[in-house]
Scaffold this motif. Structure first.
Motif, short mmCIF file in Angstrom:
data_model
loop_
_atom_site.label_atom_id
_atom_site.label_comp_id
_atom_site.label_asym_id
_atom_site.label_seq_id
_atom_site.Cartn_x
_atom_site.Cartn_y
_atom_site.Cartn_z
N LEU A 87 -45.25 32.61 2.16
CA LEU A 87 -46.16 32.65 1.02
C LEU A 87 -45.35 32.61 -0.26
N PRO A 88 -45.95 32.21 -1.38
CA PRO A 88 -45.18 32.11 -2.64
C PRO A 88 -44.50 33.42 -3.03
N TRP A 89 -45.20 34.54 -2.90
CA TRP A 89 -44.58 35.81 -3.30
C TRP A 89 -43.44 36.17 -2.35
N GLU A 90 -43.58 35.78 -1.07
CA GLU A 90 -42.53 36.07 -0.11
C GLU A 90 -41.27 35.28 -0.45
N ALA A 91 -41.44 34.02 -0.84
CA ALA A 91 -40.29 33.20 -1.23
C ALA A 91 -39.63 33.76 -2.48
N ALA A 92 -40.46 34.22 -3.43
CA ALA A 92 -39.91 34.79 -4.66
C ALA A 92 -39.10 36.06 -4.35
N VAL A 93 -39.62 36.88 -3.46
CA VAL A 93 -38.91 38.11 -3.09
C VAL A 93 -37.60 37.77 -2.38
N ARG A 94 -37.65 36.78 -1.49
CA ARG A 94 -36.42 36.39 -0.80
C ARG A 94 -35.38 35.86 -1.79
N THR A 95 -35.82 35.07 -2.77
CA THR A 95 -34.90 34.54 -3.78
C THR A 95 -34.29 35.67 -4.59
N ASP A 96 -35.13 36.61 -5.01
CA ASP A 96 -34.63 37.75 -5.78
C ASP A 96 -33.64 38.57 -4.98
N MET A 97 -33.94 38.79 -3.70
CA MET A 97 -33.04 39.57 -2.85
C MET A 97 -31.71 38.85 -2.66
N SER A 98 -31.77 37.53 -2.51
CA SER A 98 -30.54 36.75 -2.35
C SER A 98 -29.69 36.84 -3.62
N ALA A 99 -30.36 36.72 -4.79
CA ALA A 99 -29.63 36.81 -6.07
C ALA A 99 -29.01 38.20 -6.23
N LEU A 100 -29.74 39.23 -5.87
CA LEU A 100 -29.18 40.59 -5.96
C LEU A 100 -28.00 40.76 -5.02
N GLY A 101 -28.09 40.19 -3.82
CA GLY A 101 -26.97 40.27 -2.87
C GLY A 101 -25.74 39.55 -3.40
N ASP A 102 -25.94 38.36 -3.99
CA ASP A 102 -24.82 37.62 -4.56
C ASP A 102 -24.17 38.40 -5.71
N ALA A 103 -25.00 38.97 -6.58
CA ALA A 103 -24.48 39.75 -7.70
C ALA A 103 -23.69 40.96 -7.20
N PHE A 104 -24.19 41.60 -6.15
CA PHE A 104 -23.51 42.75 -5.57
C PHE A 104 -22.15 42.35 -5.00
N GLU A 105 -22.12 41.24 -4.27
CA GLU A 105 -20.85 40.77 -3.70
C GLU A 105 -19.85 40.43 -4.79
N ALA A 106 -20.31 39.76 -5.87
CA ALA A 106 -19.41 39.41 -6.97
C ALA A 106 -18.85 40.68 -7.62
N ARG A 107 -19.70 41.66 -7.80
CA ARG A 107 -19.25 42.92 -8.41
C ARG A 107 -18.24 43.63 -7.50
N CYS A 108 -18.47 43.58 -6.21
CA CYS A 108 -17.51 44.18 -5.26
C CYS A 108 -16.17 43.48 -5.31
N ARG A 109 -16.20 42.12 -5.37
CA ARG A 109 -14.94 41.37 -5.47
C ARG A 109 -14.19 41.73 -6.76
N GLU A 110 -14.93 41.83 -7.86
CA GLU A 110 -14.32 42.17 -9.15
C GLU A 110 -13.68 43.56 -9.09
N LEU A 111 -14.39 44.51 -8.51
CA LEU A 111 -13.86 45.86 -8.41
C LEU A 111 -12.64 45.90 -7.49
N SER A 112 -12.66 45.09 -6.43
CA SER A 112 -11.51 45.03 -5.53
C SER A 112 -10.29 44.48 -6.26
N LEU A 113 -10.51 43.43 -7.07
CA LEU A 113 -9.38 42.86 -7.84
C LEU A 113 -8.85 43.89 -8.83
N ARG A 114 -9.76 44.59 -9.49
CA ARG A 114 -9.30 45.61 -10.44
C ARG A 114 -8.53 46.71 -9.73
#
Length: 155
Positions: A87-114
């Motif tokens: 459903l449209p809302w389900e796709a939107a939620v999946r997209t948001d969750m994927s974006a949040l996961g990507d942002a979390f991974e990027a932040r973890c990589r940045e913290l690891s480098l620091r």
């Protein structure tokens, strides 16, 4: 003496009137409060009865719905939803969750480098401290040697 008897009689009459007024006041109060008490009691009884009637009606409605929605119809509805895709809302939620996961991974990589940079900086600082300690030790030994030589020349 006649005056005292008269005063006593008037006091008895006053006490008698007072008792009579109290009794009448009690009767009037009961007559006033009894209808209110009866009304409140009837309201409470009606509310209890209404709750039980409402509960029975809700139970009946659910039983009727349960008879209408048998398991086969529910399964068929679920299959049709699954076949129609997300459903449209389900796709939107999946997209948001994927974006949040990507942002979390990027932040973890940045913290690891620091953290790695911090560890490297700590290692450099420790090396500098060790070198300073060695220079201080060498300087102290040289100062002790000069002091000893100075004392010999003075002696």
């Amino acid at each position: 003496s006649a005056l005292a008897a008269r005063v006593d009689r008037q006091q008895e009459e006053i006490h008698s009137l007072f008792r009579q007024l109290n009794a009448e006041f009690g009767l009037a109060r009961r007559a006033t409060l009894t209808p209110m008490f009866k009304e409140r009691s009837l309201q409470e009884i009606a509310q209890v009865e209404l709750r039980s009637v409402c509960a029975e009606e809700v139970d009946k409605a659910f039983k009727k719905l349960a008879a209408v929605f048998d398991e086969q119809r529910v399964e068929a509805a679920m299959l049709s939803l699954r076949k129609s895709g997300p459903l449209p809302w389900e796709a939107a939620v999946r997209t948001d969750m994927s974006a949040l996961g990507d942002a979390f991974e990027a932040r973890c990589r940045e913290l690891s480098l620091r953290a790695d940079e911090g560890a490297a900086a700590r290692a450099v600082i420790v090396d500098c401290c060790n070198a300073l300690e060695q220079r201080q030790t060498a300087g102290t030994q040289r100062l002790d040697a000069l002091e000893e030589e100075f004392r010999r020349r003075l002696a």
